[in-house]
Scaffold this motif. Structure first.
Motif, PDB file in Angstrom:
ATOM      1  N   THR A 198       0.861  -1.182   0.000  1.00 36.80           N
ATOM      2  CA  THR A 198       0.000   0.000   0.000  1.00 36.80           C
ATOM      3  C   THR A 198       0.896   1.231   0.000  1.00 36.80           C
ATOM      4  OG1 THR A 198      -0.177  -0.053   2.416  1.00 36.80           O
ATOM      5  CG2 THR A 198      -1.953  -1.093   1.161  1.00 36.80           C
ATOM      6  N   VAL A 199       0.453   2.246  -0.714  1.00 35.06           N
ATOM      7  CA  VAL A 199       1.212   3.493  -0.828  1.00 35.06           C
ATOM      8  C   VAL A 199       0.364   4.632  -0.281  1.00 35.06           C
ATOM      9  CG1 VAL A 199       2.267   5.146  -2.415  1.00 35.06           C
ATOM     10  CG2 VAL A 199       2.489   2.677  -2.841  1.00 35.06           C
ATOM     11  N   GLU A 200       0.901   5.353   0.684  1.00 34.40           N
ATOM     12  CA  GLU A 200       0.238   6.550   1.191  1.00 34.40           C
ATOM     13  C   GLU A 200       0.924   7.766   0.570  1.00 34.40           C
ATOM     14  OE1 GLU A 200      -0.012   6.629   5.424  1.00 34.40           O
ATOM     15  OE2 GLU A 200      -0.913   4.629   5.554  1.00 34.40           O
ATOM     16  N   ALA A 201       0.126   8.652  -0.027  1.00 38.12           N
ATOM     17  CA  ALA A 201       0.704   9.767  -0.777  1.00 38.12           C
ATOM     18  C   ALA A 201      -0.219  10.971  -0.772  1.00 38.12           C
ATOM     19  CB  ALA A 201       0.983   9.334  -2.215  1.00 38.12           C
ATOM     20  N   VAL A 202       0.348  12.125  -1.048  1.00 36.04           N
ATOM     21  CA  VAL A 202      -0.411  13.366  -1.212  1.00 36.04           C
ATOM     22  C   VAL A 202      -0.494  13.671  -2.708  1.00 36.04           C
ATOM     23  CG1 VAL A 202       0.262  14.272   1.031  1.00 36.04           C
ATOM     24  CG2 VAL A 202       1.672  14.780  -0.981  1.00 36.04           C
ATOM     25  N   PRO A 203      -1.475  14.468  -3.154  1.00 28.68           N
ATOM     26  CA  PRO A 203      -1.570  14.809  -4.578  1.00 28.68           C
ATOM     27  C   PRO A 203      -0.392  15.666  -5.025  1.00 28.68           C
ATOM     28  CG  PRO A 203      -3.633  15.278  -3.420  1.00 28.68           C
ATOM     29  CD  PRO A 203      -2.595  15.018  -2.374  1.00 28.68           C
ATOM     30  N   GLY A 204      -0.080  15.583  -6.323  1.00 40.14           N
ATOM     31  CA  GLY A 204       0.959  16.424  -6.911  1.00 40.14           C
ATOM     32  C   GLY A 204       0.434  17.107  -8.159  1.00 40.14           C
ATOM     33  N   TYR A 205       0.987  18.284  -8.482  1.00 42.04           N
ATOM     34  CA  TYR A 205       0.516  19.092  -9.607  1.00 42.04           C
ATOM     35  C   TYR A 205       1.667  19.312 -10.584  1.00 42.04           C
ATOM     36  CZ  TYR A 205      -3.155  19.728  -6.217  1.00 42.04           C
ATOM     37  OH  TYR A 205      -4.134  19.488  -5.289  1.00 42.04           O
ATOM     38  N   TYR A 206       1.379  19.093 -11.884  1.00 47.78           N
ATOM     39  CA  TYR A 206       2.448  19.090 -12.888  1.00 47.78           C
ATOM     40  C   TYR A 206       1.985  19.734 -14.191  1.00 47.78           C
ATOM     41  CZ  TYR A 206       4.359  15.719  -9.602  1.00 47.78           C
ATOM     42  OH  TYR A 206       4.815  15.119  -8.455  1.00 47.78           O
ATOM     43  N   PHE A 207       2.977  20.216 -14.965  1.00 43.92           N
ATOM     44  CA  PHE A 207       2.714  20.797 -16.280  1.00 43.92           C
ATOM     45  C   PHE A 207       2.745  19.717 -17.358  1.00 43.92           C
ATOM     46  CE2 PHE A 207       4.780  24.390 -13.982  1.00 43.92           C
ATOM     47  CZ  PHE A 207       3.693  25.253 -13.989  1.00 43.92           C
ATOM     48  N   SER A 208       1.919  19.895 -18.367  1.00 46.94           N
ATOM     49  CA  SER A 208       1.846  18.910 -19.454  1.00 46.94           C
ATOM     50  C   SER A 208       3.132  18.859 -20.278  1.00 46.94           C
ATOM     51  CB  SER A 208       0.665  19.237 -20.376  1.00 46.94           C
ATOM     52  OG  SER A 208       0.800  20.537 -20.931  1.00 46.94           O
ATOM     53  N   HIS A 209       3.976  19.892 -20.173  1.00 51.35           N
ATOM     54  CA  HIS A 209       5.225  19.890 -20.940  1.00 51.35           C
ATOM     55  C   HIS A 209       6.406  19.323 -20.162  1.00 51.35           C
ATOM     56  CE1 HIS A 209       5.331  23.846 -18.821  1.00 51.35           C
ATOM     57  NE2 HIS A 209       6.605  23.532 -18.659  1.00 51.35           N
ATOM     58  N   ASP A 210       6.191  18.880 -18.925  1.00 48.18           N
ATOM     59  CA  ASP A 210       7.279  18.366 -18.089  1.00 48.18           C
ATOM     60  C   ASP A 210       7.655  16.956 -18.551  1.00 48.18           C
ATOM     61  OD1 ASP A 210       9.009  17.481 -16.148  1.00 48.18           O
ATOM     62  OD2 ASP A 210       7.709  17.942 -14.452  1.00 48.18           O
ATOM     63  N   ASN A 211       8.774  16.873 -19.268  1.00 48.94           N
ATOM     64  CA  ASN A 211       9.215  15.574 -19.797  1.00 48.94           C
ATOM     65  C   ASN A 211      10.293  14.918 -18.940  1.00 48.94           C
ATOM     66  OD1 ASN A 211      11.450  17.117 -20.312  1.00 48.94           O
ATOM     67  ND2 ASN A 211      11.414  16.852 -22.533  1.00 48.94           N
ATOM     68  N   GLY A 212      10.483  15.431 -17.741  1.00 47.82           N
ATOM     69  CA  GLY A 212      11.450  14.832 -16.828  1.00 47.82           C
ATOM     70  C   GLY A 212      12.853  15.373 -16.958  1.00 47.82           C
ATOM     71  N   GLU A 213      13.073  16.272 -17.911  1.00 45.90           N
ATOM     72  CA  GLU A 213      14.400  16.850 -18.108  1.00 45.90           C
ATOM     73  C   GLU A 213      14.342  18.355 -17.852  1.00 45.90           C
ATOM     74  OE1 GLU A 213      15.689  15.896 -22.011  1.00 45.90           O
ATOM     75  OE2 GLU A 213      15.512  13.731 -21.725  1.00 45.90           O
ATOM     76  N   ARG A 214      15.204  18.819 -16.973  1.00 47.76           N
ATOM     77  CA  ARG A 214      15.227  20.228 -16.629  1.00 47.76           C
ATOM     78  C   ARG A 214      16.633  20.796 -16.835  1.00 47.76           C
ATOM     79  NH1 ARG A 214      11.546  19.879 -11.084  1.00 47.76           N
ATOM     80  NH2 ARG A 214       9.750  18.896 -12.090  1.00 47.76           N
ATOM     81  N   ALA A 215      16.764  22.086 -16.669  1.00 46.73           N
ATOM     82  CA  ALA A 215      18.050  22.739 -16.888  1.00 46.73           C
ATOM     83  C   ALA A 215      19.108  22.222 -15.924  1.00 46.73           C
ATOM     84  CB  ALA A 215      17.888  24.254 -16.723  1.00 46.73           C
ATOM     85  N   ILE A 229      -2.498  17.077 -13.902  1.00 48.62           N
ATOM     86  CA  ILE A 229      -1.652  17.616 -14.967  1.00 48.62           C
ATOM     87  C   ILE A 229      -2.476  18.540 -15.859  1.00 48.62           C
ATOM     88  CG2 ILE A 229      -0.136  17.040 -16.909  1.00 48.62           C
ATOM     89  CD1 ILE A 229       0.204  14.251 -15.639  1.00 48.62           C
ATOM     90  N   GLY A 230      -1.908  19.702 -16.194  1.00 50.21           N
ATOM     91  CA  GLY A 230      -2.612  20.627 -17.066  1.00 50.21           C
ATOM     92  C   GLY A 230      -1.652  21.507 -17.838  1.00 50.21           C
ATOM     93  N   VAL A 231      -2.221  22.416 -18.626  1.00 56.99           N
ATOM     94  CA  VAL A 231      -1.461  23.320 -19.490  1.00 56.99           C
ATOM     95  C   VAL A 231      -1.135  24.600 -18.727  1.00 56.99           C
ATOM     96  CG1 VAL A 231      -1.495  24.631 -21.646  1.00 56.99           C
ATOM     97  CG2 VAL A 231      -2.612  22.383 -21.524  1.00 56.99           C
ATOM     98  N   LYS A 232       0.119  24.996 -18.746  1.00 60.90           N
ATOM     99  CA  LYS A 232       0.548  26.192 -18.026  1.00 60.90           C
ATOM    100  C   LYS A 232      -0.226  27.418 -18.510  1.00 60.90           C
ATOM    101  CE  LYS A 232       4.704  28.652 -16.517  1.00 60.90           C
ATOM    102  NZ  LYS A 232       6.181  28.690 -16.575  1.00 60.90           N
ATOM    103  N   GLY A 233      -0.816  28.160 -17.567  1.00 62.39           N
ATOM    104  CA  GLY A 233      -1.598  29.352 -17.883  1.00 62.39           C
ATOM    105  C   GLY A 233      -3.093  29.107 -18.012  1.00 62.39           C
TER     106      GLY A 233
END
Length: 277
Positions: free
Chosen positions: A61-78, A175-179
């Motif tokens: 069983t996994v206990e977790a809180v919700p998370g919010y993310y952008f649709s363009h987040d492909n896992g790679e950042r600067a 997950i949604g679109v920024k703006g």
């Protein structure tokens, strides 16, 4: 060296890691479970079984809180910083072991701090699951609340965790679109207007951030709806989108003002001009 798990309904014993931690996180959590398997995923010590090897069936069983993310987040950042789903959504993973009769004989809890470097979400990223569901973008006249909600399977040491009910153990991500303040998958002047209206309201003594929703979407039931926290996340365009806690910050802890509204409107104007070229 032998170690023995505590037995509740049977005298069968098995040595395993029984280092149990309790979570004091008071944030509301969701528990999800999934098909059973006979593999030991999380123990960190070698176990020794005395006598004939019994068949034990673990599930998780996994206990977790919700998370919010952008649709363009492909896992790679600067600068090589890892993006995508944040394992800190998880507060605790619990391993349950059943005997051959389906009776639970042990339960071991792991805090996320203990197993942080062992937890992942397979190859899933916000970008990949969003585009797997919709392609480029959904048709905006058929938008439903569940279009923004995703159940993301949890892995440990690259092995998927399953639960007792035949489903994967998951975390919940929005997950949604920024703006996109009004949650119609389109960024336009209406989003800027919603953001500016929210700012005007909370600037008076008659409204406060905790009880005032930002989105005018019919999908949002009120200020305490997770979809409104998603709308606030998407509207907070002046926030560093990759800051460590941006995925978890509720609406009332954000600074949403005329600067965000202006940035959304500017983006819309530029996008409109480009599409008209």
């Amino acid at each position: 060296t032998e170690s023995t798990t505590s037995s509740t309904d049977t005298t069968a014993t098995e040595s395993t890691n029984t280092n149990t931690t309790s979570s004091t996180d008071t944030t509301s959590t969701t528990s999800t479970t999934g098909p059973v398997q006979n593999e030991d995923i999380l123990p960190t010590t070698t176990s020794v079984i005395i006598g004939p090897t019994p068949t034990y069936t673990p599930y998780y069983t996994v206990e977790a809180v919700p998370g919010y993310y952008f649709s363009h987040d492909n896992g790679e950042r600067a600068n090589g910083v890892k993006g995508g789903f944040d394992p800190h959504q998880i507060t605790k993973i619990v391993k349950h072991v059943l005997d051959e009769n389906g009776v639970e004989i042990s339960k071991t809890e792991y805090s996320i701090e203990e197993i942080l470097d062992r937890v992942s979400f397979g190859n899933a990223t916000p970008y990949s699951v969003y585009h797997d569901r919709f392609g480029k973008n959904p048709v905006n006249d058929t938008v439903e609340a569940d279009d923004f909600k995703y159940e993301i399977p949890v892995f440990s040491d690259d092995v998927q965790l399953w639960g007792m009910d035949g489903k994967p153990a998951t975390i919940t991500a929005y997950i949604g679109v920024k703006g996109d303040t009004n949650l119609d998958f389109i960024v336009d002047g209406r989003d800027a207007s919603d953001t500016l209206t929210y700012y005007a309201k909370i600037s008076t003594v008659n409204y406060d951030k905790k009880t005032t929703a930002i989105s005018t979407s019919a999908l949002v039931s009120g200020a305490d709806d997770p979809l409104d926290d998603l709308a606030a996340f998407l509207s907070d365009v002046n926030e560093n989108e990759w800051s460590a806690d941006n995925w978890s910050k509720p609406r009332e802890n954000r600074t949403l003002d005329g600067n965000d509204a202006t940035a959304i409107l500017t983006f819309y104007a530029r996008a409109s001009a480009k599409s008209g070229e």
